[in-house]
Design an enzyme around this catalytic site. Structure first.
Site, PDB file in Angstrom:
ATOM      1  N   GLN A 270       0.815  -1.204   0.000  1.00 58.94           N
ATOM      2  CA  GLN A 270       0.000   0.000   0.000  1.00 58.94           C
ATOM      3  C   GLN A 270       0.855   1.264   0.000  1.00 58.94           C
ATOM      4  O   GLN A 270       0.513   2.267   0.621  1.00 58.94           O
ATOM      5  CB  GLN A 270      -0.935  -0.017   1.211  1.00 58.94           C
ATOM      6  CG  GLN A 270      -1.850  -1.233   1.228  1.00 58.94           C
ATOM      7  CD  GLN A 270      -2.707  -1.268   2.469  1.00 58.94           C
ATOM      8  OE1 GLN A 270      -3.588  -0.446   2.632  1.00 58.94           O
ATOM      9  NE2 GLN A 270      -2.417  -2.225   3.350  1.00 58.94           N
ATOM     10  N   CYS A 271       1.945   1.218  -0.722  1.00 61.78           N
ATOM     11  CA  CYS A 271       2.916   2.309  -0.763  1.00 61.78           C
ATOM     12  C   CYS A 271       2.867   2.976  -2.137  1.00 61.78           C
ATOM     13  O   CYS A 271       2.491   2.343  -3.126  1.00 61.78           O
ATOM     14  CB  CYS A 271       4.311   1.714  -0.505  1.00 61.78           C
ATOM     15  SG  CYS A 271       5.679   2.888  -0.597  1.00 61.78           S
ATOM     16  N   ALA A 272       3.271   4.222  -2.209  1.00 61.47           N
ATOM     17  CA  ALA A 272       3.332   4.915  -3.503  1.00 61.47           C
ATOM     18  C   ALA A 272       4.319   4.236  -4.450  1.00 61.47           C
ATOM     19  O   ALA A 272       4.208   4.377  -5.666  1.00 61.47           O
ATOM     20  CB  ALA A 272       3.715   6.373  -3.296  1.00 61.47           C
ATOM     21  N   PHE A 273       5.271   3.467  -3.910  1.00 59.07           N
ATOM     22  CA  PHE A 273       6.272   2.782  -4.728  1.00 59.07           C
ATOM     23  C   PHE A 273       5.883   1.339  -5.070  1.00 59.07           C
ATOM     24  O   PHE A 273       6.656   0.621  -5.697  1.00 59.07           O
ATOM     25  CB  PHE A 273       7.631   2.795  -4.021  1.00 59.07           C
ATOM     26  CG  PHE A 273       8.227   4.168  -3.903  1.00 59.07           C
ATOM     27  CD1 PHE A 273       8.864   4.763  -4.984  1.00 59.07           C
ATOM     28  CD2 PHE A 273       8.143   4.870  -2.717  1.00 59.07           C
ATOM     29  CE1 PHE A 273       9.411   6.021  -4.881  1.00 59.07           C
ATOM     30  CE2 PHE A 273       8.691   6.136  -2.602  1.00 59.07           C
ATOM     31  CZ  PHE A 273       9.321   6.718  -3.688  1.00 59.07           C
ATOM     32  N   THR A 274       4.693   0.916  -4.678  1.00 59.47           N
ATOM     33  CA  THR A 274       4.263  -0.471  -4.883  1.00 59.47           C
ATOM     34  C   THR A 274       4.326  -0.885  -6.348  1.00 59.47           C
ATOM     35  O   THR A 274       4.592  -2.053  -6.655  1.00 59.47           O
ATOM     36  CB  THR A 274       2.849  -0.690  -4.301  1.00 59.47           C
ATOM     37  OG1 THR A 274       2.899  -0.415  -2.904  1.00 59.47           O
ATOM     38  CG2 THR A 274       2.376  -2.111  -4.515  1.00 59.47           C
TER      39      THR A 274
END
Length: 188
Positions: free
Chosen positions: A64-68
């Site tokens: 659930q990360c912007a970098f996923t």
């Protein structure tokens, strides 16, 4: 001995002790990380011994990360280099509060959204006192600790930390792929 001489002696001892304490971790660093085992999200274990003498990349991940979206490029990187003996381990971690609550959710999310088949561990700590022993060994050897999700640690064929990158370095970036190619070229 006078009181002033005693104070100077103790001050000198403290300075020398501080210098030794600061330098000692560098002297005690292992020449290699050794082998580590991780519980696999697919069942069983992932053992770094399978890449002994070859480079591998360890990436702390979160769903659930912007970098996923880097999962897609990590899978491409794995597909590109796996036949050369190169390995990747994705290590889901909730250290930065961006991972699902269960390994089943993570596994399903990665399979459905990114068609992941690279080695992936169960959720593990990557920072602090609870960090997996691999991350403690990396910190002891290189001083590196993940500061966010999708940090990348390249272990060279000699078992040492070859390079580290933060989340903003994409898995297919030239600096990362050039480091992998250079390490693999040593054994071709």
């Amino acid at each position: 001995m006078t009181h002033t001489q005693t104070r100077i002696l103790w001050a000198s001892i403290l300075v020398i002790t501080a210098a030794i304490t600061a330098f000692l971790p560098q002297l005690c660093r292992s020449s290699e990380l050794g082998t580590h085992s991780f519980p696999s999200i697919y069942g069983g274990r992932i053992d770094t011994k399978q890449w002994q003498g070859k480079p591998y990349l360890v990436v702390n991940t979160a769903s659930q990360c912007a970098f996923t979206k880097q999962y897609a490029d990590l899978q491409k990187l794995y597909d590109t280099y796996r036949d050369s003996g190169f390995g990747i381990i994705a290590i889901p971690s909730d250290d930065f509060n961006q991972e699902f609550d269960s390994n089943a959710e993570i596994k399903s999310f990665c399979a459905l959204n990114y068609d992941i088949d690279m080695p992936m561990s169960e959720t593990l700590a990557v920072t602090g006192a609870q960090a997996h022993p691999f991350f403690k060994a990396v910190r002891a050897q290189s001083g590196f600790t993940p500061r966010w999700n999708f940090n990348k640690i390249l272990i060279g064929s000699n078992g040492q930390v070859l390079a580290t990158w933060g989340a903003s370095t994409r898995p297919l970036s030239q600096k990362l792929t050039h480091a992998i190619d250079a390490e693999l070229d040593k054994h071709r």
